[in-house]
Design an enzyme around this catalytic site. Structure first.
Site, PDB file in Angstrom:
ATOM      1  N   ASP A 130      33.349 -67.833   8.510  1.00 51.44           N
ATOM      2  CA  ASP A 130      34.225 -67.877   7.332  1.00 51.44           C
ATOM      3  C   ASP A 130      35.686 -67.726   7.751  1.00 51.44           C
ATOM      4  OD1 ASP A 130      34.951 -67.876   4.652  1.00 51.44           O
ATOM      5  OD2 ASP A 130      33.641 -66.206   4.093  1.00 51.44           O
TER       6      ASP A 130
ATOM      7  N   ASP B 225      33.287 -72.296  -3.028  1.00 48.25           N
ATOM      8  CA  ASP B 225      32.821 -71.039  -3.626  1.00 48.25           C
ATOM      9  C   ASP B 225      32.456 -71.245  -5.094  1.00 48.25           C
ATOM     10  OD1 ASP B 225      32.865 -69.400  -1.475  1.00 48.25           O
ATOM     11  OD2 ASP B 225      34.758 -68.411  -1.948  1.00 48.25           O
TER      12      ASP B 225
HETATM   13  C1  DGJ Z   1      34.106 -66.486   1.055  1.00 54.79           C
HETATM   14  C2  DGJ Z   1      32.903 -67.345   1.149  1.00 54.79           C
HETATM   15  O1  DGJ Z   1      33.177 -68.623   0.697  1.00 54.79           O
HETATM   16  C3  DGJ Z   1      31.761 -66.718   0.386  1.00 54.79           C
HETATM   17  O2  DGJ Z   1      30.640 -67.548   0.382  1.00 54.79           O
HETATM   18  C4  DGJ Z   1      31.447 -65.386   1.011  1.00 54.79           C
HETATM   19  O3  DGJ Z   1      30.969 -65.586   2.313  1.00 54.79           O
HETATM   20  C5  DGJ Z   1      32.685 -64.499   1.018  1.00 54.79           C
HETATM   21  N1  DGJ Z   1      33.807 -65.172   1.609  1.00 54.79           N
HETATM   22  C6  DGJ Z   1      32.418 -63.224   1.746  1.00 54.79           C
HETATM   23  O4  DGJ Z   1      33.533 -62.447   1.869  1.00 54.79           O
END
Ligand code: DGJ
Length: 734
Positions: free
Chosen positions: A486, A556
């Site tokens: 991430d 997201d």
């Molecule tokens: C952003 C990601 O897109 C989410 O899926 C998740 O992993 C969060 N970060 C976790 O902090």
């Protein structure tokens, strides 16, 4: 051979090179044995016009010996240089640091062609990502030099004939005695003639949770810049752009596609000059970059790619898809892509070993292959204010350690994946307390936070070493199958404590080189694990990340309606195989079969996953999910490897329809998705152009049969009066 080099007689063009791909042709020439000019890019044809044209124009500087036979600012150029009679945007600008002059000029020395390709060497840490060659790949290399600075310029055209893609990059070598500075570094230039004036530009823009929304508008006079200064390709911008005839549709009209194999600051610069020529430049973002080259040093640009089709936007997308699948993406890590169940939307930070074991058992029960433990498992990371940078399992969450925990999970018959965010540090972390100088921050200014975190200076080798050693120790002997990598903030201010004052504009590029190096080290440490890329969703949806990541978490935003727009936009330049699509418990849809079914149909645009609390799912929901996974497995080969055709544009009509075709066209998977109710009951006709005449197809969903002719004329689908509605046809030749 894809490349031919000739030496025309009685012509101002003393050397000519023609590149042929399956359906396209590209030609360049050398004017007066000196300047590389562009001659043609388009459909492969014996009658293509490869004539060199020069045009005299007042207020255009010229070389006395050539007069208006060559005016830098009126010709179609292969790689325009700054400040020697060129007033349009330049591809390269080199500052002679011994005099301060930016006037840049390169003269042709020689060109050669060879099988295969050269690697793209980064000035630090080895390599940049680039397209892998296969047996059909050939390269044209042109070498130019500048007698004033002593610099040598190498231009590379790497040809991928079966994808109709030509990849381009450049290397500048300072063979002089004094330092120079590379002030602008583009990888590709294409001059499109005035006869094609008025092209439409198609690009994607967005925001966090609203990635890759499509924009199409007519490119008229002036400079148009699509650029990222965020240190990431980002949610807001994307380097992939298309240019097309204003009348071009999915199946008809001329179209070009461009992209770059890079994940940091990029620039797509388009200039329509007053004579109506269109210049396309793809390369490094010029506002956050310069590079100092001492005598003997060299710099290589990232690789940019271009493609062309005379048959519409859809074919340009498919060329880019094929190229990405065959030459960019890593080899499939497992015999089949795992169906993932991610813990984030189920529990956020409230995870522990016991809960994750139960979660894994729930996954196994419905046939999910791989539970993934998202954020919250390490350091003091019980919320997003602490812990980033401290890569050790939180002892109270895994009392007998990570290895024993993962082994117990895997004993349930599943694979197991874990979340990491390597490039970041929370101010509240042991790492930051020990090394505040490792974070990017401007001298004397407050370190700006975003999601309570700072960015580590990946251009500093000590940081990359620390991270790779941390992961090697933390995951030693832990049988992990997957990393979700991430990246949750952008870079600003960008200042590196390990660079001298005059090299600070190198920091952003050096950072990106360090990120790629860490990807390679992680892959070398855990060669059997796959990487899913993520940047707060799809914030680094680019070819650079795809080189190291099998798939990318697309957004997201897991609302299926929003997803139809994001996924449609993503398919313009990127294959479905990269697009990680999860069914989520959005709006408590899990126990509502209609909503759960709709979410699943939307998710069938890429590799399937789930993002919900399986422990709260009732028997009906679990049975539905089991059925969905079986169904996905029946279509998976088409979704991951089929040819992709867009049929309805959700931005235009609120309905998204598309299909996948097997290479032999004997299997087709058609999807219609309706985002809102339609009291008028509109009828849409979905024309399946890949259906073969004379063949009868049976729809395994409804049992109905269709002839190839019927499918080509179109399947009629009537919109539903109610809201979310999805229909699929899985058509198999009898
Ligand atoms: C952003 C990601 O897109 C989410 O899926 C998740 O992993 C969060 N970060 C976790 O902090």
């Amino acid at each position: 051979m894809s490349i031919t080099i000739t030496h025309p007689q009685n012509s101002k063009i003393t050397t000519q090179a023609v590149i042929r791909t399956k359906n396209t042709m590209y030609a360049l020439g050398i004017f007066a044995d000196r300047f590389p000019v562009h001659l043609y890019y388009g459909k492969k044809s014996r009658s293509a016009d490869l004539t060199y044209r020069s045009r005299g124009s007042a207020f255009s500087p010229y070389y006395p010996e050539y007069g208006d036979g060559y005016m830098a600012t009126t010709v179609s150029s292969e790689f325009p240089t700054f400040g020697m009679g060129e007033f349009r945007a330049a591809a390269i600008r080199v500052r002679d640091l011994s005099t301060g002059s930016d006037a840049t000029e390169f003269s042709f020395r020689k060109m050669k062609k060879y099988k295969g390709r050269v690697a793209i060497n980064a000035p630090i840490y080895g390599e940049l990502p680039y397209a892998e060659a296969d047996g059909n790949t050939e390269t044209l290399e042109m070498i130019l030099d500048d007698r004033v600075t002593g610099c040598e310029l190498h231009l590379y055209y790497t040809v991928f004939p079966e994808s109709d893609v030509i990849a381009r990059h450049m290397t500048l070598i300072n063979k002089g005695k004094t330092p120079v500075s590379l002030e602008k570094c583009m990888s590709l230039c294409l001059d499109i003639p005035d006869s094609k004036y008025g092209l439409d530009l198609i690009s994607t823009y967005g925001a966090h949770a609203r990635e890759r929304h499509v924009d199409r508008y007519k490119l008229s006079y002036g400079v148009h810049r699509i650029t990222s200064r965020r240190g990431a390709s980002s949610h807001m911008e994307n380097p992939c752009i298309l240019l097309c005839d204003p009348k071009a549709t999915e199946e008809r009209g001329e179209a070009y596609g461009f992209n770059i194999v890079y994940s940091g600051d990029f620039l797509d610069e388009l200039e329509v000059d007053p004579s109506k020529k269109t210049r396309v430049l793809i390369g490094l973002g010029d506002e956050t970059f310069s590079w100092r080259l001492e005598a003997g040093e060299s710099f290589t640009s990232p690789e940019a790619v271009m493609t062309y089709s005379a048959h519409g936007i859809g074919e340009v997308s498919r060329n880019l898809h094929r190229f990405t699948c065959n030459h960019i993406l890593p080899a499939e890590p497992f015999e089949r892509r795992p169906v993932v169940l991610n813990s984030w939307e189920a529990f956020y930070f409230n995870i522990d070993g016991k809960l994750m074991e139960d979660f894994a058992a729930g996954a196994a029960e419905v046939g999910i292959d791989m539970p993934v433990m998202d954020d919250g498992w390490f350091g003091e990371r019980r919320h997003d204010r602490a812990g980033l940078g401290d890569w050790y399992p939180h002892p109270s969450l895994f009392p007998d350690g990570l290895k024993a925990f993962v082994e117990r999970v895997k004993a349930k018959g599943v694979r197991f994946g874990i979340w990491i965010e390597p490039e970041m540090v929370n101010p509240d972390s042991d790492l930051y307390r020990a090394h505040p100088e490792w974070a990017l921050a401007a001298p004397g200014r407050v370190p700006l936070e975003s999601r309570q975190q700072l960015v580590l200076d990946m251009g500093n080798p000590a940081v990359v070493d620390y991270l790779s050693e941390s992961f090697a120790t933390c995951f030693k002997d832990v049988p992990l199958d997957y990393f979700k990598w991430d990246m949750n903030r952008h870079l600003s201010p960008v200042y590196s404590n390990v660079l001298p004052r005059e090299r600070q504009k190198e920091a952003s590029f050096r950072h990106m080189c360090g990120v790629y190096e860490l990807f390679r080290r992680l892959r070398a440490l855990f060669p059997h694990a796959m990487i899913e890329n993520c940047s707060g969703g799809g914030g680094r949806y680019d070819l650079g990340m795809m080189k190291y990541s099998t798939q990318i978490w697309c957004s997201d935003n897991t609302d299926p309606v929003s997803r139809t727009y994001i996924q449609y936009g993503s398919t313009l330049g990127y294959p479905a195989a990269t697009m990680s699509c999860h069914v989520a418990n959005h709006g408590s849809s899990i126990e509502d079969p209609r909503k759960l079914n709709y979410g699943f149909r939307v998710a069938l645009n890429g590799p399937l996953g789930y993002e919900l609390n399986i422990l709260g799912a009732g028997d009906t929901a679990k049975a539905t999910m089991s059925g969905q996974i079986k169904e996905y497995r029946a279509y998976e080969h088409l979704i991951l490897r089929g040819d992709f055709y867009r049929l309805l544009d959700p931005f235009a009509c609120g309905r998204y329809a598309y299909y996948f075709a097997s290479p032999d066209s004997r299997e087709l998977l058609v999807t219609y998705l309706q985002n809102y109710g339609d009291p008028k009951k509109t009828v849409y006709t979905l024309k399946i152009g890949r259906a073969v005449k004379g063949v009868t197809y049976r729809d395994t969903v409804s049992g109905k049969t269709f002839t190839g002719e019927e499918l080509r004329k179109g399947i009629s689908v009537e919109s539903d009066t109610e809201g979310l509605y999805a229909v699929m046809w899985h058509l198999v030749a009898e």
